[in-house]
Design a protein around this motif. Structure first.
Motif, PDB file in Angstrom:
ATOM      1  N   ALA A   1      -6.789  -2.504   5.433  1.00 29.92           N
ATOM      2  CA  ALA A   1      -5.382  -2.704   5.065  1.00 29.92           C
ATOM      3  C   ALA A   1      -4.661  -3.566   6.093  1.00 29.92           C
ATOM      4  CB  ALA A   1      -4.676  -1.357   4.915  1.00 29.92           C
TER       5      ALA A   1
ATOM      6  N   ALA B   1      -4.436   9.145   3.145  1.00 28.13           N
ATOM      7  CA  ALA B   1      -5.804   9.448   2.708  1.00 28.13           C
ATOM      8  C   ALA B   1      -6.836   8.660   3.521  1.00 28.13           C
ATOM      9  CB  ALA B   1      -5.962   9.147   1.223  1.00 28.13           C
ATOM     10  N   MET B   2      -6.527   7.411   3.835  1.00 24.46           N
ATOM     11  CA  MET B   2      -7.450   6.596   4.626  1.00 24.46           C
ATOM     12  C   MET B   2      -7.640   7.186   6.019  1.00 24.46           C
ATOM     13  SD  MET B   2      -6.001   2.882   3.432  1.00 24.46           S
ATOM     14  CE  MET B   2      -7.135   1.836   4.324  1.00 24.46           C
TER      15      MET B   2
ATOM     16  N   ARG C   1      -9.730  10.360   5.795  1.00 20.37           N
ATOM     17  CA  ARG C   1     -11.171  10.113   5.589  1.00 20.37           C
ATOM     18  C   ARG C   1     -11.865   9.924   6.932  1.00 20.37           C
ATOM     19  NH1 ARG C   1      -9.876   7.491   0.610  1.00 20.37           N
ATOM     20  NH2 ARG C   1      -9.404   5.555   1.683  1.00 20.37           N
TER      21      ARG C   1
ATOM     22  N   LYS D   1       0.785   7.539   0.575  1.00 20.95           N
ATOM     23  CA  LYS D   1      -0.280   8.518   0.334  1.00 20.95           C
ATOM     24  C   LYS D   1      -1.651   7.886   0.520  1.00 20.95           C
ATOM     25  CE  LYS D   1       2.041  12.229  -0.656  1.00 20.95           C
ATOM     26  NZ  LYS D   1       2.044  13.337   0.271  1.00 20.95           N
ATOM     27  N   GLN D   2      -1.780   6.610   0.174  1.00 19.05           N
ATOM     28  CA  GLN D   2      -3.047   5.908   0.381  1.00 19.05           C
ATOM     29  C   GLN D   2      -3.357   5.804   1.872  1.00 19.05           C
ATOM     30  OE1 GLN D   2      -1.821   2.443  -2.133  1.00 19.05           O
ATOM     31  NE2 GLN D   2      -4.030   2.355  -2.497  1.00 19.05           N
ATOM     32  N   VAL D   3      -2.347   5.476   2.656  1.00 21.11           N
ATOM     33  CA  VAL D   3      -2.527   5.363   4.103  1.00 21.11           C
ATOM     34  C   VAL D   3      -2.927   6.716   4.670  1.00 21.11           C
ATOM     35  CG1 VAL D   3      -1.381   4.859   6.300  1.00 21.11           C
ATOM     36  CG2 VAL D   3      -0.947   3.413   4.304  1.00 21.11           C
TER      37      VAL D   3
ATOM     38  N   ILE E   1       0.852  -1.181   0.000  1.00 20.31           N
ATOM     39  CA  ILE E   1       0.000   0.000   0.000  1.00 20.31           C
ATOM     40  C   ILE E   1       0.895   1.241   0.000  1.00 20.31           C
ATOM     41  CG2 ILE E   1      -0.198   0.046   2.507  1.00 20.31           C
ATOM     42  CD1 ILE E   1      -3.150   0.878   2.082  1.00 20.31           C
ATOM     43  N   GLY E   2       0.490   2.252  -0.721  1.00 18.25           N
ATOM     44  CA  GLY E   2       1.280   3.477  -0.793  1.00 18.25           C
ATOM     45  C   GLY E   2       1.101   4.354   0.440  1.00 18.25           C
TER      46      GLY E   2
END
Length: 86
Positions: free
Chosen positions: A60, A9-10, A13, A5-7, A2-3
């Motif tokens: 994740a 963003a999660m 949220r 930036k994805q973490v 997982i990237g």
């Protein structure tokens, strides 16, 4: 994998006001460290603060896209005090 930036963003949220910095500890993308500063942590124990972050990343974590996560959580006030002490 997982990237970072994805973490980030999660987490954002779940905690929209959060300041988030995510780092890859071992370089493999699955051992991460996150620094999270959020007003939503006000009045909550450190355990409850971490539970809020973990809840944002549950999928994740369950899929082992994130194998290990070291957390540092702060309210804006405690973060400010920490920075002043440096």
């Amino acid at each position: 994998m997982i990237g970072l930036k994805q973490v980030e963003a999660m987490i954002k949220r779940r905690l929209p006001d959060a300041q988030v910095v995510v780092k890859d500890i071992k370089g493999g993308g699955d051992h991460l460290e996150a620094l999270v500063v959020s007003a939503e942590f006000e009045g909550k124990t450190r355990v409850r603060q971490h539970q809020l972050v973990y809840s944002a990343l549950q999928e994740a974590l369950d899929s082992e896209a994130i194998h290990a996560l070291a957390l540092r959580t702060y309210t804006p006030q405690t973060w400010e005090m920490t920075q002043s002490a440096l």
